[in-house]
Design a protein around this motif. Structure first.
Motif, PDB file in Angstrom:
ATOM      1  N   ALA A   1       1.710   7.023  -6.748  1.00  0.00           N
ATOM      2  CA  ALA A   1       0.647   7.951  -7.173  1.00  0.00           C
ATOM      3  C   ALA A   1       1.095   9.397  -6.967  1.00  0.00           C
ATOM      4  N   LYS A   2       1.755   9.667  -5.858  1.00  0.00           N
ATOM      5  CA  LYS A   2       2.260  11.018  -5.603  1.00  0.00           C
ATOM      6  C   LYS A   2       3.339  11.413  -6.601  1.00  0.00           C
ATOM      7  N   SER A   3       4.074  10.419  -7.112  1.00  0.00           N
ATOM      8  CA  SER A   3       5.121  10.681  -8.103  1.00  0.00           C
ATOM      9  C   SER A   3       4.554  10.904  -9.502  1.00  0.00           C
ATOM     10  N   GLY A   4       3.253  10.707  -9.658  1.00  0.00           N
ATOM     11  CA  GLY A   4       2.639  10.868 -10.971  1.00  0.00           C
ATOM     12  C   GLY A   4       2.557   9.579 -11.762  1.00  0.00           C
ATOM     13  N   PHE A   5       2.849   8.442 -11.090  1.00  0.00           N
ATOM     14  CA  PHE A   5       2.786   7.147 -11.757  1.00  0.00           C
ATOM     15  C   PHE A   5       1.876   6.206 -10.964  1.00  0.00           C
ATOM     16  N   GLU A   6       0.591   6.520 -10.985  1.00  0.00           N
ATOM     17  CA  GLU A   6      -0.376   5.675 -10.292  1.00  0.00           C
ATOM     18  C   GLU A   6      -0.278   4.243 -10.811  1.00  0.00           C
ATOM     19  N   MET A   7      -0.345   3.267  -9.900  1.00  0.00           N
ATOM     20  CA  MET A   7      -0.165   1.862 -10.279  1.00  0.00           C
ATOM     21  C   MET A   7      -1.470   1.088 -10.152  1.00  0.00           C
ATOM     22  N   THR A   8      -1.467  -0.056 -10.790  1.00  0.00           N
ATOM     23  CA  THR A   8      -2.515  -1.059 -10.610  1.00  0.00           C
ATOM     24  C   THR A   8      -1.835  -2.415 -10.573  1.00  0.00           C
ATOM     25  N   PRO A   9      -2.500  -3.434  -9.994  1.00  0.00           N
ATOM     26  CA  PRO A   9      -1.913  -4.778 -10.078  1.00  0.00           C
ATOM     27  C   PRO A   9      -1.711  -5.187 -11.538  1.00  0.00           C
ATOM     28  N   TYR A  10      -0.712  -6.015 -11.767  1.00  0.00           N
ATOM     29  CA  TYR A  10      -0.412  -6.520 -13.105  1.00  0.00           C
ATOM     30  C   TYR A  10      -1.694  -7.000 -13.775  1.00  0.00           C
ATOM     31  N   VAL A  11      -1.872  -6.578 -15.041  1.00  0.00           N
ATOM     32  CA  VAL A  11      -3.138  -6.820 -15.728  1.00  0.00           C
ATOM     33  C   VAL A  11      -3.085  -8.127 -16.510  1.00  0.00           C
ATOM     34  N   GLU A  12      -3.599  -9.179 -15.871  1.00  0.00           N
ATOM     35  CA  GLU A  12      -3.811 -10.461 -16.543  1.00  0.00           C
ATOM     36  C   GLU A  12      -5.316 -10.708 -16.502  1.00  0.00           C
ATOM     37  N   SER A  13      -5.985 -10.507 -17.619  1.00  0.00           N
ATOM     38  CA  SER A  13      -7.445 -10.527 -17.644  1.00  0.00           C
ATOM     39  C   SER A  13      -7.976 -11.939 -17.448  1.00  0.00           C
ATOM     40  N   LEU A  14      -9.105 -12.026 -16.730  1.00  0.00           N
ATOM     41  CA  LEU A  14      -9.759 -13.317 -16.546  1.00  0.00           C
ATOM     42  C   LEU A  14     -10.242 -13.849 -17.885  1.00  0.00           C
ATOM     43  N   LYS A  15     -10.738 -12.948 -18.734  1.00  0.00           N
ATOM     44  CA  LYS A  15     -11.163 -13.328 -20.074  1.00  0.00           C
ATOM     45  C   LYS A  15     -10.376 -12.501 -21.083  1.00  0.00           C
ATOM     46  N   THR A  16     -11.055 -11.761 -21.965  1.00  0.00           N
ATOM     47  CA  THR A  16     -10.326 -11.073 -23.027  1.00  0.00           C
ATOM     48  C   THR A  16      -9.800  -9.717 -22.601  1.00  0.00           C
ATOM     49  N   THR A  17     -10.616  -8.941 -21.904  1.00  0.00           N
ATOM     50  CA  THR A  17     -10.249  -7.575 -21.538  1.00  0.00           C
ATOM     51  C   THR A  17     -10.347  -7.406 -20.028  1.00  0.00           C
ATOM     52  N   PRO A  18      -9.711  -6.362 -19.476  1.00  0.00           N
ATOM     53  CA  PRO A  18      -9.724  -6.167 -18.021  1.00  0.00           C
ATOM     54  C   PRO A  18     -11.114  -5.996 -17.424  1.00  0.00           C
ATOM     55  N   ASP A  19     -12.108  -5.596 -18.236  1.00  0.00           N
ATOM     56  CA  ASP A  19     -13.466  -5.435 -17.711  1.00  0.00           C
ATOM     57  C   ASP A  19     -13.982  -6.720 -17.078  1.00  0.00           C
TER      58      ASP A  19
ATOM     59  N   PRO B   1       0.804  -1.227   0.000  1.00  0.00           N
ATOM     60  CA  PRO B   1       0.000   0.000   0.000  1.00  0.00           C
ATOM     61  C   PRO B   1       0.836   1.275   0.000  1.00  0.00           C
ATOM     62  N   GLU B   2       1.970   1.244   0.711  1.00  0.00           N
ATOM     63  CA  GLU B   2       2.833   2.426   0.742  1.00  0.00           C
ATOM     64  C   GLU B   2       3.470   2.677  -0.619  1.00  0.00           C
ATOM     65  N   LEU B   3       3.841   1.607  -1.313  1.00  0.00           N
ATOM     66  CA  LEU B   3       4.391   1.755  -2.663  1.00  0.00           C
ATOM     67  C   LEU B   3       3.343   2.340  -3.616  1.00  0.00           C
ATOM     68  N   TYR B   4       2.114   1.862  -3.531  1.00  0.00           N
ATOM     69  CA  TYR B   4       1.038   2.400  -4.372  1.00  0.00           C
ATOM     70  C   TYR B   4       0.811   3.884  -4.071  1.00  0.00           C
ATOM     71  N   LYS B   5       0.814   4.219  -2.809  1.00  0.00           N
ATOM     72  CA  LYS B   5       0.583   5.612  -2.393  1.00  0.00           C
ATOM     73  C   LYS B   5       1.697   6.527  -2.901  1.00  0.00           C
ATOM     74  N   ARG B   6       2.930   6.123  -2.725  1.00  0.00           N
ATOM     75  CA  ARG B   6       4.055   6.968  -3.121  1.00  0.00           C
ATOM     76  C   ARG B   6       4.174   7.079  -4.644  1.00  0.00           C
TER      77      ARG B   6
END
Length: 582
Positions: free
Chosen positions: A239-257, A232-237
């Motif tokens: 975002a403050k640096s201008g590089f908001e993160m998300t968990p690695y995107v491996e979609s359950l099906k075709t797209t992240p939706d 959580p601290e890495l995600y927070k910092r």
């Protein structure tokens, strides 16, 4: 004259500052990654300028015939791993260029090492080790192989000189690169590991995505800290640096939706291997379609934040590592494989682009595309719960015949404590027989991987071992590595990677016309086997109709049948038997 000297001194300062710039920074468009030669020219110059805080070490010889170089920065100039442990300092190991087509970490690390030295901002309680360029072989093979990627304008190739993907090589260790990596890891014994990458796959708004060791797979003591504090601290910092993160995107099906799935890094991967050593492990995955400049600076910021947090929590991280190691020594049951629990998920906010289908300009058939004019922020499902699908209870010790030399060599590299039998010894051990297994139809990283392994277990089987055979007691902090490699059902066990394939082929058989008479005489002397044969014929009409099958049945149930066929050669010692050991 004084003015001329001043100008001359200023010129030298400017030239010196320019000399410290990396090839990435010197490129006008920031779309350039350093070559192997440029990397190896840069670090020695920096080390010469900061000899007290930066030291370079060479380990092994890679498949390209060049040593693996480790750059170590230490505030107080201590570069002895044993002394660093005595000082109760933490060690971070950062790996760059395992896939040279994903070179952000190479360029970001060059800048970060320089800036930490130049600004005198080295952490007080943390020593940071950088593998400056891991896949040297692939880096030398420079081209445009990652066609879906937005920069840099030239880069290395994913495969090494043997065309191995080195991020699938951490158990089988076919490459000399992997052997050198093991030497580094087990010499410096980091508490935290980071592997820098770039992703493929879906399009979305983030520059940086993150793989953290899956919480159910990580040791609970470490998982509590990483999931509640460090991550959580890495995600927070970030975002403050201008590089908001998300968990690695491996979609359950075709797209992240459809939802994204937490990556389960099995031991073949760098972080799956380091987790077996109870090391907190991360993989950065910058997005392939973002500009190279953004990807480099996002990687730079992530490393800086990781170092800063580890400095802040240095004492806590050391205590947690100690606790994990001590608990693993006593742990009885180990997971060998994992399966996703699709019934459990978290809802997370995700910034993506609307996906759709349109006719292909090539085929005229529907093709996937992402519309960057239609960004969205919505809640999606994040599947981050795994269940152990296969487990094994550890024995008191494993007994490994010395004939399996590669295993012994790997165990030595990984600091597995082993003893050797002083004399030829017959031991009552639990023995596995391979009852069934499946094998891939095509080679994967030079191997035909086994899976779906089923075992028949024979307890108190008396097996003769020889002087010099190895006994591995499972009271070690490295137990996860020991058990997950030696248990045949492990997803990345030595058995899965074909280390034991020679025992899967039968060496002796019989001539039918000769064995007919021998079998007949044997059945007369052993009526219990005749009854067993009759019972099987009654149950199995196919057996009753086949003379050859009946002869084979007698053979397999007689002492003439070779006992080593399909027998897993590593014995499991279930009792704390007193052994005469070297």
């Amino acid at each position: 004259m004084k003015k001329m000297l001043l100008l001359f001194g200023l010129g030298i300062t400017i030239m010196s500052a320019k000399a410290q710039l990396t090839p990435f920074e010197l490129s006008k468009d920031k779309n350039y990654t350093a070559t192997y030669a440029e990397v190896m020219a840069y670090y020695p110059k920096l080390a010469k300028q900061y000899p007290q805080q930066l030291k370079l070490f060479n380990y092994g010889i890679t498949d390209a015939g060049k040593p693996l170089t480790l750059a170590v920065i230490s505030k107080d100039g201590v570069f002895d791993p044993a002394k660093i442990k005595q000082q109760n300092k933490r060690v971070i190991l950062i790996n760059n260029g395992i896939h040279p087509g994903e070179p952000e970490g190479i360029d970001a690390s060059m800048m970060l090492v320089r800036d930490l030295l130049k600004k005198n901002q080295l952490p007080k309680d943390v020593v940071v080790c950088f593998i400056v360029l891991y896949n040297i072989d692939g880096s030398l093979n420079r081209g445009l192989s990652r066609v879906s990627q937005n920069g840099p304008r030239a880069y290395g190739f994913r495969g090494n000189y043997r065309n191995l993907d080195l991020n699938r090589d951490f158990i089988k260790a076919d490459s000399r690169n992997a052997l050198a990596f093991m030497q580094i890891l087990n010499t410096w014994q980091p508490e935290v590991f980071l592997d820098n990458h770039a992703s493929n796959g879906s399009d979305y708004q983030y520059v940086m995505t993150l793989i953290e060791t899956q919480k159910d797979k990580q040791h609970p003591v470490l998982a509590q800290y990483t999931s509640k504090t460090l991550s959580p601290e890495l995600y927070k910092r970030m975002a403050k640096s201008g590089f908001e993160m998300t968990p690695y995107v491996e979609s359950l099906k075709t797209t992240p939706d459809s939802g994204i799935v937490a990556f389960i890094e099995t031991p073949r991967f760098s972080t799956g291997y380091t987790v077996q050593h109870n090391i907190i492990s991360y993989v950065t995955e910058t997005h392939m379609l973002k500009s190279y400049e953004k990807k480099v600076y996002a990687t730079y910021d992530f490393m800086q934040h990781l170092i800063d947090i580890c400095q802040r929590d240095a004492k806590q991280i050391g205590e947690l590592k100690y606790q994990a190691d001590e608990q693993v020594k006593q742990q009885q049951t180990f997971a060998l494989n994992w399966s996703l629990d699709e019934q459990k998920y978290d809802m997370i906010s995700f910034k993506g682009y609307q996906a759709g289908y349109k006719p292909s300009d090539i085929s005229g058939l529907p093709r996937l595309y992402y519309d960057r004019s239609k960004p969205f922020t919505k809640s999606i499902k994040y599947y981050n719960t795994y269940k152990a699908s296969v487990t094994a209870d550890k024995p008191v010790a494993y007994v490994i015949p010395q004939a399996w030399g590669k295993i012994i060599d790997l165990f030595k590299l990984n600091k597995v404590a082993m003893r050797r039998l002083k004399h030829d010894t017959t031991l009552a051990v639990q023995t596995y027989y391979i009852a069934d297994y499946k094998t891939g139809q095509r080679p994967y990283e030079g191997h035909y991987l086994h899976n779906g392994v089923k075992l028949t277990t024979l307890d108190n089987n008396k097996v003769k071992f020889y002087e010099g055979d190895y006994v591995v007691y499972t009271n070690q902090a490295i137990n996860r590595y020991i058990v997950e490699t030696l248990e045949p059902q492990g997803v990345d066990s030595f058995f899965a990677w074909n280390f034991f394939d020679s025992m899967l082929s039968q060496k002796e058989h019989y001539s039918d016309y000769v064995f007919e008479d021998i079998a007949f005489e044997y059945l007369k002397k052993h009526p219990e086997l005749q009854k067993l044969l009759d019972d099987e014929k009654a149950k199995n009409p196919q057996l009753a109709k086949s003379a050859g099958a009946q002869l084979e049945f007698v053979y397999r149930n007689s002492p003439f049948y070779e006992q080593t066929y399909m027998r897993y050669p590593v014995g499991r010692l279930l009792n704390n038997t007193q052994l005469d050991l070297q």
